[in-house]
Design a protein around this motif. Structure first.
Motif, PDB file in Angstrom:
ATOM      1  N   LEU A 135       0.782  -1.529  -0.077  1.00  0.00           N
ATOM      2  CA  LEU A 135      -0.370  -0.145  -0.007  1.00  0.00           C
ATOM      3  C   LEU A 135       1.030   1.263  -0.328  1.00  0.00           C
ATOM      4  CD1 LEU A 135      -2.538   1.586  -0.200  1.00  0.00           C
ATOM      5  CD2 LEU A 135      -3.119   1.074   2.381  1.00  0.00           C
ATOM      6  N   MET A 136       1.619   2.093  -1.330  1.00  0.00           N
ATOM      7  CA  MET A 136       2.222   2.377  -1.231  1.00  0.00           C
ATOM      8  C   MET A 136       1.189   3.851  -1.444  1.00  0.00           C
ATOM      9  SD  MET A 136       4.547   1.166  -4.028  1.00  0.00           S
ATOM     10  CE  MET A 136       3.097   0.953  -5.435  1.00  0.00           C
ATOM     11  N   TRP A 137       0.679   4.842  -0.811  1.00  0.00           N
ATOM     12  CA  TRP A 137      -0.416   6.155  -1.220  1.00  0.00           C
ATOM     13  C   TRP A 137      -0.248   6.467  -2.328  1.00  0.00           C
ATOM     14  CZ3 TRP A 137      -4.882   5.104   1.301  1.00  0.00           C
ATOM     15  CH2 TRP A 137      -5.124   4.773   2.575  1.00  0.00           C
ATOM     16  N   GLY A 195       1.821   5.846  -5.486  1.00  0.00           N
ATOM     17  CA  GLY A 195       1.430   5.273  -6.451  1.00  0.00           C
ATOM     18  C   GLY A 195      -0.118   4.400  -6.782  1.00  0.00           C
ATOM     19  N   VAL A 196      -0.735   4.030  -5.333  1.00  0.00           N
ATOM     20  CA  VAL A 196      -2.671   3.229  -5.269  1.00  0.00           C
ATOM     21  C   VAL A 196      -3.105   4.347  -5.558  1.00  0.00           C
ATOM     22  CG1 VAL A 196      -3.559   2.044  -4.328  1.00  0.00           C
ATOM     23  CG2 VAL A 196      -1.939   1.470  -4.189  1.00  0.00           C
ATOM     24  N   LEU A 197      -2.483   5.629  -5.596  1.00  0.00           N
ATOM     25  CA  LEU A 197      -4.120   6.972  -5.500  1.00  0.00           C
ATOM     26  C   LEU A 197      -4.299   6.604  -7.020  1.00  0.00           C
ATOM     27  CD1 LEU A 197      -4.311   8.611  -2.427  1.00  0.00           C
ATOM     28  CD2 LEU A 197      -6.416   6.453  -3.304  1.00  0.00           C
ATOM     29  N   ALA A 198      -2.283   7.601  -7.283  1.00  0.00           N
ATOM     30  CA  ALA A 198      -2.043   8.487  -8.860  1.00  0.00           C
ATOM     31  C   ALA A 198      -2.593   7.017  -9.712  1.00  0.00           C
ATOM     32  CB  ALA A 198      -0.857   8.881  -8.996  1.00  0.00           C
ATOM     33  N   GLY A 199      -1.640   5.657 -10.187  1.00  0.00           N
ATOM     34  CA  GLY A 199      -2.241   4.940 -10.261  1.00  0.00           C
ATOM     35  C   GLY A 199      -3.837   4.492 -10.869  1.00  0.00           C
ATOM     36  N   GLY A 200      -4.658   4.614  -9.851  1.00  0.00           N
ATOM     37  CA  GLY A 200      -6.093   4.338 -10.052  1.00  0.00           C
ATOM     38  C   GLY A 200      -6.756   5.300 -10.737  1.00  0.00           C
ATOM     39  N   LEU A 214       9.491   6.988 -11.255  1.00  0.00           N
ATOM     40  CA  LEU A 214       8.658   6.440 -10.449  1.00  0.00           C
ATOM     41  C   LEU A 214       8.125   5.954  -9.467  1.00  0.00           C
ATOM     42  CD1 LEU A 214       6.779   6.015 -14.248  1.00  0.00           C
ATOM     43  CD2 LEU A 214       6.292   7.501 -12.721  1.00  0.00           C
ATOM     44  N   PHE A 255       7.771   8.488  -6.643  1.00  0.00           N
ATOM     45  CA  PHE A 255       6.902   9.602  -6.139  1.00  0.00           C
ATOM     46  C   PHE A 255       5.764   7.906  -6.220  1.00  0.00           C
ATOM     47  CE2 PHE A 255       2.737   9.175  -7.902  1.00  0.00           C
ATOM     48  CZ  PHE A 255       2.149  10.836  -7.629  1.00  0.00           C
TER      49      PHE A 255
END
Lengths: 204, 197
Positions: free
Chosen positions: B75-77, B79-84, B133, B136
């Motif tokens: 859960l890399m915040w 990466g997971v949010l921007a990726g989503g 990335l 980031f």
């Protein structure tokens, strides 16, 4: 102009009914000859398939790692000096593995299934897109190329996609996968309504 | 560079079954994916929901029998949010997700074939900018490879029980709405039997 457009639209049967026909009535007993199975049956099948994947290969079902590895192997082949200086190749060892063959299998399975039922869709511009944005192939292809690229970029940034996070991750109750799935679904809903609008969405 | 042959064969067989299921589930079709995001066609939610409920029961049962191990994504915040966000916008514009776009190629859809090339392009961008990335992705913190039960200090079976309950309520609600007296329904079935009946 208006009537010409109406005439071309009538050439296509309504979207919903096309999928309910099989090639011929006599093939109905072969499940592969059916155009569609119950979504609950399909979902349960994917659930059981993921037990099998965990148990047999110690792998969750996922698609995008294979794309990442293919791109990485391509970069390594085309620009070996660049690859040497890129920390990706220290952290990862791209390979042709189980996940790569999984993607090839998805293509073959879909080919087999669509030929068995006659559900072949040789479309360039999907019907629903055409009604909203016209029949320019150039527009549809450009959007498809860049949107798919953006989607894959996002999947690799988050380390998973609809399969890897959305199904395999959420069924393991992974916190990252639930955050990812809720985020992407919300953004996709907003994007779809921006594209089609409340009124245009009635064309579905 | 290559996995052993048995593992490659196993991947191929698993993939073929997956491809058949995606094609028969009609999720390799643009209007089914977009129909879900516009709340006009619930096929995607039905398939994903059933897969998650059935999958979680089996995988956690196999885990207790020590037959499998979990493979969690960190859960890399950022990466997971921007990726989503990238993923959701891209998927709605494209009209297929990575797996269903490969299945859509199998059906003969030309726009999905162009998209698969675009996906390789997107993956190459990610690999090319990997050093920046990956920094980031962890910029807003990395909670690690953690499950919801671990995070909240609860039993996984509590969560699985809740998922099963939600699925049962969802299916019962849908059954109640699917009465033949409502012709509007024939328009939106996800599977054939309601219309043929």
């Amino acid at each position: 102009m208006r009537s010409a457009k109406g005439a071309t639209q009538r050439l296509h049967p309504p979207i919903e009914t096309r999928y309910l026909q099989t090639k011929t009535g006599t093939e109905m007993n072969n499940p592969l000859a059916k155009h569609a199975w119950s979504p609950y049956l399909v979902g349960a099948g994917i659930g059981v398939l993921s037990w099998f994947a965990f148990w047999s290969a110690d792998h969750p079902l996922g698609i995008t790692t294979a794309f990442e590895h293919t791109a990485a192997l391509g970069i390594q082949a085309v620009a070996p000096q660049f690859a040497e200086s890129n920390s990706y190749f220290q952290d990862n060892s791209p390979k042709i593995g189980w996940e790569w063959m999984l993607v090839v299998g998805v293509l073959l399975g879909s080919l087999l299934s669509s030929f068995a039922s006659g559900d072949r869709e040789r479309v360039v511009v999907p019907e629903m897109w055409r009604r909203r944005f016209g029949d320019s192939a150039a527009l549809r292809m450009s959007v498809a190329f860049f949107a798919a690229g953006l989607m894959m970029f996002g999947a690799r940034l988050a380390k998973g996609c609809t399969s890897g996070h959305g199904i395999s991750g959420t069924l393991q109750l992974a916190a990252s996968s639930w955050v990812f799935s809720i985020t992407f679904f919300t953004v996709a809903i907003v994007t779809a309504f921006l594209l089609y609008g409340r009124r245009a969405s009635e064309n579905v | 560079m290559f996995d052993p042959i048995w593992k490659l064969a196993l991947g191929l067989i698993t993939g073929i079954v997956f491809g058949i299921l995606l094609q028969k589930g009609r999720v390799a079709k643009y209007h089914v994916i977009l129909g879900q995001f516009l709340f006009r066609d619930w096929t995607v939610v039905k398939i994903m929901g059933t897969a998650v409920v059935v999958g979680s029961v089996g995988v956690y049962a196999l885990l207790e029998a020590n037959a499998v191990s979990l493979h969690l994504k960190p859960l890399m915040w950022a990466g997971v949010l921007a990726g989503g966000i990238c993923f959701g916008a891209g998927m709605a514009l494209f009209g297929y997700c990575p797996g269903t776009s490969v299945a859509a190629c199998g059906e003969g859809r030309r726009d999905a074939m162009v998209g698969v090339v675009g996906m390789l392009f997107g993956a190459a961008l990610f690999v090319g900018f990997y050093p920046q990335l990956s920094a980031f992705a962890k910029a807003w913190g990395d909670a690690g490879e953690i499950t919801l039960p671990q995070w909240t200090g609860t039993s996984p079976w509590l969560w699985i029980g809740a998922l099963v309950a939600i699925a049962v309520v969802g299916i019962l609600t849908e059954r109640m709405k699917h009465t033949p007296s409502r012709p509007r329904h024939a328009k939106h079935v996800g599977h054939g039997k309601h219309v043929r009946a």
